[in-house]
Write an enzyme that holds these catalytic residues in place. Structure first.
Site, mmCIF file in Angstrom:
data_model
loop_
_atom_site.group_PDB
_atom_site.id
_atom_site.type_symbol
_atom_site.label_atom_id
_atom_site.label_comp_id
_atom_site.label_asym_id
_atom_site.label_seq_id
_atom_site.Cartn_x
_atom_site.Cartn_y
_atom_site.Cartn_z
ATOM 1 N N LYS A 17 -18.731 -10.995 -12.624
ATOM 2 C CA LYS A 17 -18.638 -11.111 -11.157
ATOM 3 C C LYS A 17 -17.645 -10.713 -10.446
ATOM 4 C CE LYS A 17 -17.040 -14.908 -8.863
ATOM 5 N NZ LYS A 17 -16.228 -14.936 -7.547
ATOM 6 N N ARG A 88 -14.748 -14.289 -0.597
ATOM 7 C CA ARG A 88 -13.392 -13.607 -0.230
ATOM 8 C C ARG A 88 -13.271 -12.432 -0.819
ATOM 9 N NH1 ARG A 88 -9.231 -16.040 1.452
ATOM 10 N NH2 ARG A 88 -7.480 -15.027 1.029
ATOM 11 N N ARG A 117 -4.690 -19.434 0.677
ATOM 12 C CA ARG A 117 -4.870 -17.848 -0.010
ATOM 13 C C ARG A 117 -4.500 -16.952 0.852
ATOM 14 N NH1 ARG A 117 -10.645 -18.263 -2.820
ATOM 15 N NH2 ARG A 117 -9.599 -16.405 -4.112
ATOM 16 N N ILE A 119 -2.817 -13.341 2.386
ATOM 17 C CA ILE A 119 -3.205 -11.923 2.134
ATOM 18 C C ILE A 119 -1.815 -11.038 2.318
ATOM 19 C CG2 ILE A 119 -5.687 -12.062 2.337
ATOM 20 C CD1 ILE A 119 -5.089 -10.544 5.167
ATOM 21 N N ASP A 120 -0.656 -11.636 2.197
ATOM 22 C CA ASP A 120 0.578 -10.828 2.547
ATOM 23 C C ASP A 120 0.768 -9.639 1.764
ATOM 24 O OD1 ASP A 120 0.994 -13.233 0.781
ATOM 25 O OD2 ASP A 120 3.076 -12.455 0.668
ATOM 26 N N ILE A 323 -2.119 -21.282 -10.929
ATOM 27 C CA ILE A 323 -2.273 -20.340 -10.018
ATOM 28 C C ILE A 323 -2.636 -20.692 -8.540
ATOM 29 C CG2 ILE A 323 -3.760 -18.360 -9.475
ATOM 30 C CD1 ILE A 323 -2.386 -17.841 -12.250
HETATM 31 N N1 EPU Z 1 -1.252 -14.631 -3.255
HETATM 32 C C1 EPU Z 1 -0.152 -14.590 -2.230
HETATM 33 N N2 EPU Z 1 -0.398 -13.452 -1.621
HETATM 34 C C2 EPU Z 1 -1.393 -12.540 -1.665
HETATM 35 C C3 EPU Z 1 -2.357 -12.820 -2.598
HETATM 36 C C4 EPU Z 1 -2.283 -13.809 -3.298
HETATM 37 O O1 EPU Z 1 0.543 -15.475 -2.130
HETATM 38 O O2 EPU Z 1 -1.573 -11.593 -0.704
HETATM 39 C C5 EPU Z 1 -1.149 -15.846 -4.453
HETATM 40 C C6 EPU Z 1 -2.567 -16.853 -4.291
HETATM 41 O O3 EPU Z 1 -2.088 -17.705 -3.320
HETATM 42 C C7 EPU Z 1 -2.346 -17.437 -5.714
HETATM 43 C C8 EPU Z 1 -2.010 -16.240 -6.450
HETATM 44 O O4 EPU Z 1 -1.454 -15.301 -5.705
HETATM 45 O O5 EPU Z 1 -1.606 -18.295 -5.773
HETATM 46 C C9 EPU Z 1 -3.235 -15.589 -7.228
HETATM 47 O O6 EPU Z 1 -4.187 -15.260 -6.201
HETATM 48 P P1 EPU Z 1 -4.811 -13.757 -6.582
HETATM 49 O O7 EPU Z 1 -4.913 -12.843 -5.597
HETATM 50 O O8 EPU Z 1 -4.718 -13.450 -7.989
HETATM 51 O O9 EPU Z 1 -6.233 -14.346 -6.389
HETATM 52 P P2 EPU Z 1 -7.729 -13.637 -5.704
HETATM 53 O O10 EPU Z 1 -7.676 -12.221 -5.980
HETATM 54 O O11 EPU Z 1 -7.820 -14.384 -4.429
HETATM 55 C C10 EPU Z 1 -9.189 -13.681 -7.916
HETATM 56 C C11 EPU Z 1 -10.548 -14.199 -8.135
HETATM 57 C C12 EPU Z 1 -10.642 -15.867 -8.180
HETATM 58 C C13 EPU Z 1 -9.464 -16.070 -9.366
HETATM 59 C C14 EPU Z 1 -8.059 -15.696 -9.010
HETATM 60 C C15 EPU Z 1 -7.010 -15.855 -10.061
HETATM 61 C C16 EPU Z 1 -12.113 -12.653 -7.159
HETATM 62 C C17 EPU Z 1 -13.068 -12.259 -6.101
HETATM 63 N N3 EPU Z 1 -11.593 -13.860 -7.147
HETATM 64 O O12 EPU Z 1 -8.938 -14.209 -6.764
HETATM 65 O O13 EPU Z 1 -11.851 -16.163 -8.842
HETATM 66 O O14 EPU Z 1 -9.198 -17.581 -9.302
HETATM 67 O O15 EPU Z 1 -8.208 -14.081 -8.871
HETATM 68 O O16 EPU Z 1 -7.490 -15.328 -11.280
HETATM 69 O O17 EPU Z 1 -11.823 -11.992 -8.001
HETATM 70 C C18 EPU Z 1 -13.822 -17.462 -9.361
HETATM 71 O O18 EPU Z 1 -14.093 -16.547 -9.607
HETATM 72 O O19 EPU Z 1 -13.995 -18.902 -9.477
HETATM 73 C C19 EPU Z 1 -12.416 -17.211 -8.642
HETATM 74 C C20 EPU Z 1 -12.057 -18.295 -7.672
#
Ligand code: EPU
Length: 423
Positions: A17, A88, A117, A119-120, A323
Site C-alpha cells: 500500500k 493522507r 501530523r 507537513i512542515d 513515531i
Molecule cells: N512529521 C513531522 N513533520 C512532517 C512530517 C512528519 O514532524 O512534515 C512527523 C510526524 O508527526 C511523525 C513522524 O514525523 O511523528 C513520522 O511521520 P511520517 O511523515 O514518516 O509519516 P507519514 O508519511 O505521514 C507514513 C505511512 C504511515 C506510517 C508512517 C511511519 C503512508 C501513506 N503512510 O506516514 O502508514 O505509519 O509513514 O512509518 O505511507 C499505515 O499504513 O497504517 C500508516 C499510518
C-alpha cells in the site's frame, strides 16, 4: 467473526500500500504510458486513480492487479477536498505536480487518527527547491518563481511522506538535490526504483542520504510493486496469535526481519524461505518489549496487531510508540473484549489474560482494525467489527484471505457507509 480459530494454510501477499500510494502519483511525471503490476485491490488505490482521472489522465485496468496510466495530457493540476480528505497520500500529488508542471494545488488531507501530523518538512523541502508554498482556505498551493533548482535538504525529523514528496519534485529539478536524514523504508526504495525505471537518477534510497540528479525527461515505464511488509506481518501475527500454522507467500523476508525477530521472542516458530515465511506456534505466547522506530526498527504500522496478540501472553509486555503521539486508541476496543492494557502517553503496559471474549467493537483506523480482527480470531464467541472501511483501505480481499485460512468471517453491508479521512 467467530473466535476460537486456529489459522492454517497459505496466504498470498499483495502489493505494498505505502509504495503504490506514492507510485501512482509519480506516474504524473511521465510523458508516456506507465504499466504498474501487483497493484493491491484496496480503496486507497481506487481513490488515487480517481484523482488522476479528474486531472485528465487515462487510467485503464489490464487485469485486477495491473493498471495502465497515461498522464501525458493532464489538464487540471488540482486535487479537490472531496477526494483528498479520504487519504493522507493525496499530498504526493504536490511533489509530482511540482516536478511535472512547477505548480500544484492540493487540498489538505483530511483529519487523522494518529495524533498531530504536520507537513512542515514537506514544505521545507519544496521551498529549498525554489517553490513558494502557501495554504489558503484548506488548499496547499505551490508556485515557482523561476525554475526548480536542486538543493541540499536536511530533514529535521525522519519522515516517509516528506522524503517521498521532495524526491518526486527533485527528479525534475536542475542539478543535484541531496536529501539528508531521509526515511529508509522499503517503499522509499520502491519509489526510487520506479523513478529510475522512468529515467530519473536517484541514488542512495534505503540509506539516510539520497542523491538525485535532475533530468529533463521522465518517460513511461513498466513496474511491479513490492509485496506489502505490513500486510504480511499482519498475517504472520495472526498465525502466531491463533496458535496456527501459516505459510505467508510473496514476501521479501529481509523486510520482515524486525517482525520475525519479535515473533520468535513471543514464542512463535518462524521459518524463512526465498519468497515466503512459515509462522506457527505450539507453546504459550511469551511477553515482549517493543519500541516502534523508523526502518529497520520495528514498524509502528505493526504495533496495534502485535499488542493485540500480547493481550494473551503469559506475563506483562511493554509497548512504546516511537513515531505517533496517539496510536493506542484501539486499546479501549480491546478492553471491551477483556484485554488488560494500561496506557500512559506513548507507553502501553499489557498484562496478559487467559482469554478474550467476542464483543461489538469499532475499527478506529486501518491497523487498529487489523488488530481487532486478530483479537476476534482468538476470542471466544462472536465479534462484530464496525467501520471496516478503514481495514479495506489497506488490506486487499481481507475477508476472503482470512476465510481461506479457516476463519469464520462474514462481511455485512450497512447503509450510509462513509469513507473517513486517514492514513
Ligand atoms: N512529521 C513531522 N513533520 C512532517 C512530517 C512528519 O514532524 O512534515 C512527523 C510526524 O508527526 C511523525 C513522524 O514525523 O511523528 C513520522 O511521520 P511520517 O511523515 O514518516 O509519516 P507519514 O508519511 O505521514 C507514513 C505511512 C504511515 C506510517 C508512517 C511511519 C503512508 C501513506 N503512510 O506516514 O502508514 O505509519 O509513514 O512509518 O505511507 C499505515 O499504513 O497504517 C500508516 C499510518
Amino acid at each position: 467473526m467467530q473466535g476460537d480459530t486456529r489459522l492454517t494454510g497459505q496466504v498470498n501477499i499483495g502489493g505494498a500500500k505505502n509504495a503504490v500510494v506514492a507510485i501512482i502519483p509519480a506516474t504524473i511525471l511521465a510523458k508516456g504510458k506507465c504499466v504498474i503490476h501487483n497493484v493491491p485491490n484496496i480503496s486507497d488505490v481506487s481513490i488515487l486513480l480517481r484523482m488522476l482521472s479528474e486531472m485528465g489522465a487515462n487510467v485503464r485496468f489490464h487485469s485486477k492487479r495491473t493498471v495502465e496510466i497515461d498522464a501525458s495530457n493532464i489538464i487540471n493540476p488540482f486535487v479537490s477536498y472531496e477526494l483528498a480528505r479520504h487519504l493522507r497520500a493525496s499530498y504526493y500529488f504536490l511533489g509530482a505536480l511540482i516536478g511535472r508542471c512547477g505548480h500544484a494545488s492540493v487540498s489538505m488531507p483530511g483529519g487523522c487518527s494518529l495524533g498531530v501530523r504536520p507537513i512542515d518538512q514537506h514544505i521545507k523541502g519544496f521551498e529549498c527547491l525554489g517553490s513558494s508554498v502557501s495554504i489558503d482556505h484548506g488548499v496547499i498551493n505551490t508556485s515557482l518563481k523561476q525554475e526548480l533548482i536542486g538543493s541540499h535538504v536536511y530533514f529535521d525529523v525522519v519522515s516517509v511522506g516528506a522524503t517521498i514528496n521532495v524526491m518526486l519534485a527533485a527528479v525534475r529539478a536542475k542539478g543535484l538535490t541531496i536529501l539528508e536524514n531521509a526515511a529508509k523504508e522499503p517503499h522509499i526504495v520502491d519509489l526510487a526504483n520506479f523513478l529510475n525505471t522512468m529515467g530519473a537518477d536517484v541514488r542512495g534510497a534505503g540509506t539516510d542520504v539520497i542523491k538525485i540528479h535532475g533530468v529533463d525527461i521522465i518517460r513511461g515505464a513498466e513496474y511491479t510493486i513490492i509485496p506489502d511488509q505490513i500486510e504480511a506481518g499482519t498475517y504472520m501475527i495472526a498465525a502466531a496469535a491463533t496458535g496456527g500454522d501459516v505459510l505467508v507467500k510473496n514476501v521479501i523476508p529481509k523486510h520482515m526481519e524486525s517482525i520475525s525477530n519479535k515473533l520468535v521472542r513471543a514464542g512463535a516458530i518462524v521459518e524463512e524461505y526465498d519468497e515466503s515465511i512459515r509462522v506457527r506456534r505450539e507453546g504459550p505466547i511469551l511477553p515482549a518489549t517493543i519500541k516502534t522506530m523508523t526502518h529497520p526498527g520495528f514498524p509502528t504500522d505493526m504495533q496495534p496487531q502485535f499488542t493485540s496478540m500480547l493481550t494473551l501472553a503469559e506475563g506483562t509486555s511493554v509497548i512504546t510508540e516511537g513515531i505517533w503521539d496517539s496510536r493506542f486508541r484501539y486499546v479501549d476496543e480491546l478492553a471491551r473484549m477483556g484485554a488488560n492494557i494500561q496506557v500512559d502517553g506513548k507507553v502501553a503496559v499489557v498484562q496478559g489474560v487467559k482469554r478474550l471474549t467476542g464483543a461489538p467493537v469499532k475499527a478506529t483506523d486501518l491497523r487498529a482494525g487489523a488488530a481487532l480482527m486478530i483479537a476476534a480470531l482468538t476470542a471466544s464467541g462472536e465479534t462484530e467489527i464496525e467501520d471496516i472501511f478503514h481495514i479495506e483501505r489497506g488490506y486487499e480481499d481481507v475477508v476472503d484471505k482470512f476465510r481461506a485460512l479457516g476463519a469464520s468471517i462474514k462481511r455485512i453491508e450497512t447503509p450510509d457507509v462513509e469513507i473517513s479521512p486517514a492514513l
